[in-house]
Design an enzyme around this catalytic site. Structure first.
Site, PDB file in Angstrom:
ATOM      1  N   GLY A   1      -2.215   6.446 -12.713  1.00  0.00           N
ATOM      2  CA  GLY A   1      -2.776   5.718 -11.578  1.00  0.00           C
ATOM      3  C   GLY A   1      -4.292   5.734 -11.619  1.00  0.00           C
ATOM      4  O   GLY A   1      -4.964   5.709 -10.588  1.00  0.00           O
ATOM      5  N   ALA A   2      -4.818   5.749 -12.843  1.00  0.00           N
ATOM      6  CA  ALA A   2      -6.250   5.953 -13.060  1.00  0.00           C
ATOM      7  C   ALA A   2      -7.119   4.858 -12.438  1.00  0.00           C
ATOM      8  O   ALA A   2      -8.283   5.094 -12.121  1.00  0.00           O
ATOM      9  CB  ALA A   2      -6.533   6.062 -14.554  1.00  0.00           C
TER      10      ALA A   2
ATOM     11  N   GLY B   1      -6.556   3.431  -9.592  1.00  0.00           N
ATOM     12  CA  GLY B   1      -6.430   3.442  -8.135  1.00  0.00           C
ATOM     13  C   GLY B   1      -7.627   4.097  -7.473  1.00  0.00           C
ATOM     14  O   GLY B   1      -8.558   4.549  -8.149  1.00  0.00           O
TER      15      GLY B   1
ATOM     16  N   ASP C   1      -4.222  19.498   2.403  1.00  0.00           N
ATOM     17  CA  ASP C   1      -3.814  20.016   3.712  1.00  0.00           C
ATOM     18  C   ASP C   1      -4.487  21.366   3.973  1.00  0.00           C
ATOM     19  O   ASP C   1      -4.962  21.637   5.081  1.00  0.00           O
ATOM     20  CB  ASP C   1      -2.292  20.162   3.744  1.00  0.00           C
TER      21      ASP C   1
ATOM     22  N   HIS D   1       4.478  18.402   1.707  1.00  0.00           N
ATOM     23  CA  HIS D   1       3.264  17.629   2.003  1.00  0.00           C
ATOM     24  C   HIS D   1       3.691  16.397   2.795  1.00  0.00           C
ATOM     25  O   HIS D   1       3.889  15.317   2.258  1.00  0.00           O
ATOM     26  CB  HIS D   1       2.531  17.209   0.727  1.00  0.00           C
TER      27      HIS D   1
HETATM   28  P1  NAX Z   1      -3.791   3.337  -5.158  1.00  0.00           P
HETATM   29  O1  NAX Z   1      -2.736   2.372  -4.772  1.00  0.00           O
HETATM   30  O2  NAX Z   1      -5.228   3.022  -4.939  1.00  0.00           O
HETATM   31  O3  NAX Z   1      -3.626   3.666  -6.712  1.00  0.00           O
HETATM   32  C1  NAX Z   1      -2.402   3.944  -7.308  1.00  0.00           C
HETATM   33  C2  NAX Z   1      -2.495   3.496  -8.756  1.00  0.00           C
HETATM   34  O4  NAX Z   1      -1.313   3.910  -9.422  1.00  0.00           O
HETATM   35  C3  NAX Z   1      -2.603   1.971  -8.917  1.00  0.00           C
HETATM   36  O5  NAX Z   1      -3.735   1.677  -9.718  1.00  0.00           O
HETATM   37  C4  NAX Z   1      -1.294   1.615  -9.620  1.00  0.00           C
HETATM   38  O6  NAX Z   1      -1.462   0.538 -10.543  1.00  0.00           O
HETATM   39  C5  NAX Z   1      -0.981   2.917 -10.347  1.00  0.00           C
HETATM   40  N1  NAX Z   1       0.420   3.034 -10.749  1.00  0.00           N
HETATM   41  C6  NAX Z   1       1.534   2.607 -10.097  1.00  0.00           C
HETATM   42  N2  NAX Z   1       2.624   2.876 -10.822  1.00  0.00           N
HETATM   43  C7  NAX Z   1       2.216   3.503 -11.947  1.00  0.00           C
HETATM   44  C8  NAX Z   1       2.880   4.010 -13.080  1.00  0.00           C
HETATM   45  N3  NAX Z   1       4.211   3.900 -13.211  1.00  0.00           N
HETATM   46  N4  NAX Z   1       2.148   4.572 -14.050  1.00  0.00           N
HETATM   47  C9  NAX Z   1       0.815   4.662 -13.940  1.00  0.00           C
HETATM   48  N5  NAX Z   1       0.122   4.182 -12.896  1.00  0.00           N
HETATM   49  C10 NAX Z   1       0.817   3.610 -11.906  1.00  0.00           C
HETATM   50  O7  NAX Z   1      -3.368   4.700  -4.468  1.00  0.00           O
HETATM   51  P2  NAX Z   1      -4.274   6.004  -4.199  1.00  0.00           P
HETATM   52  O8  NAX Z   1      -4.973   5.858  -2.926  1.00  0.00           O
HETATM   53  O9  NAX Z   1      -5.053   6.295  -5.428  1.00  0.00           O
HETATM   54  O10 NAX Z   1      -3.134   7.094  -3.971  1.00  0.00           O
HETATM   55  C11 NAX Z   1      -2.279   7.520  -5.008  1.00  0.00           C
HETATM   56  C12 NAX Z   1      -1.147   8.376  -4.454  1.00  0.00           C
HETATM   57  O11 NAX Z   1      -1.655   9.581  -3.881  1.00  0.00           O
HETATM   58  C13 NAX Z   1      -0.326   7.720  -3.360  1.00  0.00           C
HETATM   59  O12 NAX Z   1       1.048   7.955  -3.643  1.00  0.00           O
HETATM   60  C14 NAX Z   1      -0.722   8.477  -2.118  1.00  0.00           C
HETATM   61  O13 NAX Z   1       0.289   8.476  -1.149  1.00  0.00           O
HETATM   62  C15 NAX Z   1      -0.969   9.845  -2.680  1.00  0.00           C
HETATM   63  N6  NAX Z   1      -1.743  10.778  -1.855  1.00  0.00           N
HETATM   64  C16 NAX Z   1      -1.379  12.091  -1.879  1.00  0.00           C
HETATM   65  C17 NAX Z   1      -2.067  13.059  -1.173  1.00  0.00           C
HETATM   66  C18 NAX Z   1      -1.648  14.487  -1.215  1.00  0.00           C
HETATM   67  O14 NAX Z   1      -2.269  15.287  -0.496  1.00  0.00           O
HETATM   68  N7  NAX Z   1      -0.657  14.913  -1.986  1.00  0.00           N
HETATM   69  C19 NAX Z   1      -3.212  12.683  -0.319  1.00  0.00           C
HETATM   70  C20 NAX Z   1      -3.828  11.377  -0.686  1.00  0.00           C
HETATM   71  C21 NAX Z   1      -2.858  10.296  -1.047  1.00  0.00           C
HETATM   72  O15 NAX Z   1      -2.324   9.749   0.124  1.00  0.00           O
END
Ligand code: NAX
Length: 328
Positions: free
Chosen positions: A11-12, A14, A159, A187
């Site tokens: 997800g680099a 993102g 968190d 989480h």
């Molecule tokens: P974004 O939607 O900005 O970025 C996600 C990226 O992942 C996109 O570029 C997408 O193309 C890519 N992607 C999707 N499927 C993929 C795959 N199969 N292989 C490789 N890349 C793939 O999301 P972002 O704001 O960066 O958040 C990423 C994740 O972190 C989300 O699931 C979000 O819910 C989670 N979070 C987790 C947190 C935690 O504390 N554990 C807090 C922050 C965030 O909410």
């Protein structure tokens, strides 16, 4: 000089990826003397955006950054990986049921777990950030039978950090005065930030606060619902703070916890504190020589017990749901 460490980020392209990569490349993930090779995994339509980020990384001329590889092939991305940050996930969209969400993420984390199993280095450490993080970690782990189960972890450090600041604000102290705070469970909104064992400048935090109502009605919900509050304020979900927490999680895992302190990590349960074995749940952990251990022997009061149990129940339900879907 040290051998470069291979760090894979999914997800680099993102928003978390954008906040994360520059800090990894500048030495904040592993240390100021550890060179890194970056491997960026994205889906095909986002490869171009990842290339743009890589151009900017080049333009920083980071002395520790040895190489950047961008790919949409998980086998390439995890080849020789020492650290894997699984950030890319399928977010919950309007009208999506939990089953649909888990199935969609199974389609991502199952093949990635297998690619880690088949290609990563023997010392691989995996942090799952993408939500639902704990259960996504469980899915990846189940597809990687040759990797020791404890190498799969889920992020609750954001968190933990949120709770540190809320507690410091309430007590007029600073975050560095606070030790031994714990996030328990999932989480998610059911997580339980526990201050009963925490210390503020050497005094018991719950006694310093001495305000059960604040604890139940303000502190816990503020920490647990902080993600939603950030979206409401910023119009986008937490990104820089999430990236910062991912950096903290891995840095602690590699470099250890400070003497007399602990941190929170989502890790496979060994049955401690009544959390069923195998569930990836958040615990208080100390880390030494790259190995974490659950802090043992804490007295869990009734207030805490009910909240830990509720969050663990949710984790068990998620596990049962992905089991039913054939994902684990
Ligand atoms: P974004 O939607 O900005 O970025 C996600 C990226 O992942 C996109 O570029 C997408 O193309 C890519 N992607 C999707 N499927 C993929 C795959 N199969 N292989 C490789 N890349 C793939 O999301 P972002 O704001 O960066 O958040 C990423 C994740 O972190 C989300 O699931 C979000 O819910 C989670 N979070 C987790 C947190 C935690 O504390 N554990 C807090 C922050 C965030 O909410």
């Amino acid at each position: 000089t040290r051998t470069p460490v291979n760090v894979t980020v999914t997800g680099a392209a993102g928003q978390i990826g954008y906040a994360l990569l520059f800090r990894i490349a500048s030495g904040h993930l592993l240390g100021p003397d550890v060179p890194v090779n970056l491997r960026l995994l994205e889906i095909t339509p986002a490869l171009k955006a990842a290339e743009g980020t890589a151009m900017e990384l080049d333009d920083c001329a980071f002395p520790l950054l040895r190489s950047i590889e961008i790919t949409d092939d998980a086998n390439v991305a995890f080849d020789g990986a020492n650290v894997a940050l699984l950030v890319g996930a399928r977010p919950r969209t309007k009208g999506m049921e939990r089953g649909d969400l888990l199935a969609a993420n199974g389609g991502i984390f199952k093949p990635q777990g297998k690619a880690i199993n088949d290609n990563a280095a023997d010392d691989i450490k995996v942090l799952v950030v993408g939500n639902p993080a704990n259960t996504n970690a469980l899915i990846a782990q189940a597809s990687a039978p040759d990797v020791p189960a404890e190498r799969f972890t889920a992020m609750t450090r954001l968190d933990h950090n949120r709770a540190l600041t809320q507690l410091a604000k309430k007590t007029g102290t600073t975050v560095s005065d606070i030790k031994r705070l714990t996030i328990w469970g999932n989480h998610s909104a059911t997580q339980y930030p526990d201050i009963f064992h925490a210390e503020i400048a050497g005094k018991n935090a719950a006694e310093v606060v001495n305000d059960q109502q604040w604890l139940a009605d303000e502190f816990i919900p503020t920490v647990a619902k902080r993600g939603a509050a950030i979206i409401e304020a910023r119009g986008a979900s937490s990104a820089a703070s999430a990236a910062n927490a991912a950096i903290d999680h891995v840095h602690t895992w590699v470099n250890g916890t400070a003497e007399g302190d602990w941190t929170s990590m989502g890790i496979p349960s060994d049955g401690s504190y009544g959390v069923p074995e195998g569930l990836i749940s958040s615990f208080p952990v100390t880390v030494k020589d790259g190995q974490y251990s659950i802090v043992q022997g804490l007295d869990i009061n009734e207030f805490s017990r009910a909240r830990i149990d509720a969050s663990v129940k949710e984790l068990a339900e998620e596990r049962d749901a992905v089991r039913e879907l054939g994902l684990i």
